[in-house]
Design an enzyme around this catalytic site. Structure first.
Site, mmCIF file in Angstrom:
data_model
loop_
_atom_site.group_PDB
_atom_site.id
_atom_site.type_symbol
_atom_site.label_atom_id
_atom_site.label_comp_id
_atom_site.label_asym_id
_atom_site.label_seq_id
_atom_site.Cartn_x
_atom_site.Cartn_y
_atom_site.Cartn_z
ATOM 1 N N PRO A 83 0.820 -1.214 0.000
ATOM 2 C CA PRO A 83 0.000 0.000 0.000
ATOM 3 C C PRO A 83 0.854 1.264 0.000
ATOM 4 O O PRO A 83 1.790 1.398 0.786
ATOM 5 C CB PRO A 83 -0.803 -0.138 1.295
ATOM 6 C CG PRO A 83 -0.952 -1.610 1.457
ATOM 7 C CD PRO A 83 0.357 -2.192 0.984
ATOM 8 N N CYS A 84 0.510 2.191 -0.928
ATOM 9 C CA CYS A 84 1.386 3.340 -1.172
ATOM 10 C C CYS A 84 0.864 4.635 -0.588
ATOM 11 O O CYS A 84 1.467 5.697 -0.785
ATOM 12 C CB CYS A 84 1.582 3.519 -2.680
ATOM 13 S SG CYS A 84 0.041 3.827 -3.579
ATOM 14 N N GLN A 85 -0.258 4.615 0.146
ATOM 15 C CA GLN A 85 -0.844 5.867 0.608
ATOM 16 C C GLN A 85 0.113 6.747 1.411
ATOM 17 O O GLN A 85 0.115 7.970 1.249
ATOM 18 C CB GLN A 85 -2.113 5.593 1.433
ATOM 19 C CG GLN A 85 -3.318 5.201 0.594
ATOM 20 C CD GLN A 85 -3.309 3.741 0.205
ATOM 21 O OE1 GLN A 85 -2.389 3.002 0.555
ATOM 22 N NE2 GLN A 85 -4.329 3.298 -0.513
ATOM 23 N N ASN A 124 5.457 0.744 -7.011
ATOM 24 C CA ASN A 124 4.912 1.694 -6.043
ATOM 25 C C ASN A 124 5.002 3.104 -6.616
ATOM 26 O O ASN A 124 5.484 3.299 -7.736
ATOM 27 C CB ASN A 124 5.662 1.596 -4.710
ATOM 28 C CG ASN A 124 4.731 1.786 -3.518
ATOM 29 O OD1 ASN A 124 4.156 2.850 -3.348
ATOM 30 N ND2 ASN A 124 4.573 0.751 -2.704
#
Length: 353
Positions: A83-85, A124
C-alpha cells in the site's frame, strides 16, 4: 529457449483486484495465487485471473506457505505493490510516519528472506524511492544476494492512457537485471478519447443497463452547474463568482486548479485515484458529458480491459469499494512490460548457464 518456454510461477502480494497479476499473466507468466487483506477483492481476482485468492494479512503469511504455493519446477517470482498511501503525492506533506502501511514493505522483505524466490518485482509510487523503508528493502535484497535495479516508468510510454508514474523494482538471483524499457518508445500516447470515447453517454447519476460498472455518480445542483461551466483542461477560475467554493476565494486556492475540473480528450488522463468517480477530488470530470467519469471509464484509464469484472453478478456496485480497487491497482500495461522484461532476463540467464 524462447520466452514462451520459460516457466515462471507468480505469487502476488497485496494483489487487490488483480492489476499486477493480469499484466504478468498477459506477459506469459503463470499466476499461482493472489494475497490481499480485502475480502472484496476475491471475486474480481478469481473471476478474471482464474487463480486462487487468499484473504489474509501479509503479516500472517510465512515463507513456507509461499513455497508450498508456487508451481513445482517453475522459476519463482514474488511480486507485489505494498500500500502506497503514506508516500502518495496527494498527501501534500502530511506526516504519515505513524501509519500502519509503512511496515508492510518490511514484511515483503521478510517473505523474500524466508522463501528466497529467484525473482522479485515491486511497484509503487515514485516518492517511495527516497524513503527509509525502501532503502531497507533494497539493502535487504542485496544482502540476500539479489541483483537489484529500479526506476520510474511513465504510463503513456507503456500504452497506458494515463499520466501515471510508477517506480518499478526488479531483483534476481540469476544475474544482473535492469528495469523494463517502453515496448515502443516512439509510439504516440494513448489519449482519453481513444480509451473511452466509444462508451455509451451517461448523465450524472445514470448507469448503463448493459454494464453496471459504467455508472456515474450523482452530482449536486451546485456541482452540476460547476461542471457545466467547466471547459476541458480548464479550472474553477472560469466559473462565475457565485459557483466558487470558499477555499477558492482564499489566497491558497490558486494551488487547487486540478480539482472540480474536466479531463481533455486528446491527452492521457491524470492519475486515477481511489476517488476518480468524484468530480470534486481531481480532474475527473468527463471531457464532454456533464458528469464525473464512471467506474468503468476509470478502470479503462487504469489499463483494465473493458470486460474486467469487479462485482459479482447480483451484488450491488458501491462507488467507494470499486473505486478503491481501481485506484489502488497496478496498471496492467506497466505490469505486462515488467513481466516480459523478467521473462527475457530468465531466458538469457538460462542460456548463459
Amino acid at each position: 529457449m524462447t520466452e514462451s518456454t520459460v516457466r515462471v510461477s507468480v505469487i502476488d502480494l497485496f494483489s487487490g483486484a488483480g492489476g499486477l497479476s493480469l499484466g504478468l499473466r498477459q506477459a506469459g507468466m503463470s499466476i499461482a495465487a493472489g494475497i490481499d487483506v480485502e475480502e472484496a477483492c476475491r471475486y474480481p481476482y478469481e473471476a478474471n485471473i482464474e487463480a486462487p485468492f487468499l484473504a489474509a494479512d501479509v503479516r500472517d503469511i510465512t515463507g513456507e506457505m509461499l513455497t508450498r504455493t508456487w508451481a513445482p519446477g517453475h522459476v519463482r517470482l514474488l511480486a507485489g505493490c505494498a500500500p502506497c498511501q503514506p508516500f502518495s503525492a496527494y498527501r501534500r506533506g502530511a506526516d504519515t510516519s505513524g501509519e500502519a502501511s509503512w511496515p508492510l514493505l518490511d514484511e515483503f522483505g521478510r517473505l523474500v528472506r524466508e522463501s528466497r524466490p529467484e525473482l522479485v518485482t515491486m511497484e509503487n509510487v515514485p516518492r517511495i524511492g527516497s524513503s527509509d523503508v525502501f532503502s531497507r528493502f533494497v539493502s535487504a535484497l542485496r544482502t540476500l544476494g539479489y541483483c537489484v535495479a529500479f526506476g520510474v516508468c511513465h504510463g503513456p510510454a507503456y500504452g497506458l492512457p494515463q499520466q501515471r508514474r510508477r517506480l518499478v523494482l526488479s531483483a534476481s538471483l540469476l544475474g544482473e537485471v535492469s528495469t523494463p524499457s517502453p515496448p515502443n518508445p516512439r509510439a504516440e500516447a494513448v489519449s482519453v478519447r481513444h480509451a473511452i470515447a466509444g462508451l455509451p453517454s451517461l448523465a450524472a447519476g445514470e448507469s448503463d443497463p448493459n454494464d453496471r460498472l459504467h455508472k456515474a455518480r450523482v452530482l449536486s445542483a451546485t456541482n452540476l452547474q460547476r461542471i457545466q461551466a467547466s471547459s476541458p483542461g480548464g479550472t474553477w477560475e472560469e466559473w462565475p463568482e457565485e459557483l466558487r467554493a470558499p477555499c477558492h476565494r482564499k489566497s491558497t486556492g490558486a494551488s487547487f486548479r486540478n480539482v472540480y475540473a474536466r479531463m481533455t480528450w486528446d491527452d492521457p488522463s491524470p492519475t486515477i485515484t481511489t476517488m476518480a468517480f468524484n468530480f470534486g477530488t481531481g480532474r475527473f470530470g468527463h471531457p464532454e458529458q456533464d458528469r464525473a467519469i464512471s467506474l468503468r471509464e476509470a478502470a479503462i484509464l487504469q489499463g483494465f480491459p473493458r470486460e474486467y469484472a469487479f462485482v459479482e453478478p447480483g451484488k450491488p456496485v458501491h462507488f467507494s469499494t470499486v473505486g478503491r480497487m481501481i485506484g489502488n491497482a497496478v496498471p496492467p500495461p506497466i505490469a505486462k512490460a515488467a513481466g516480459q522484461h523478467l521473462l527475457h532476463h530468465v531466458r538469457k540467464a538460462t542460456e548463459a548457464a
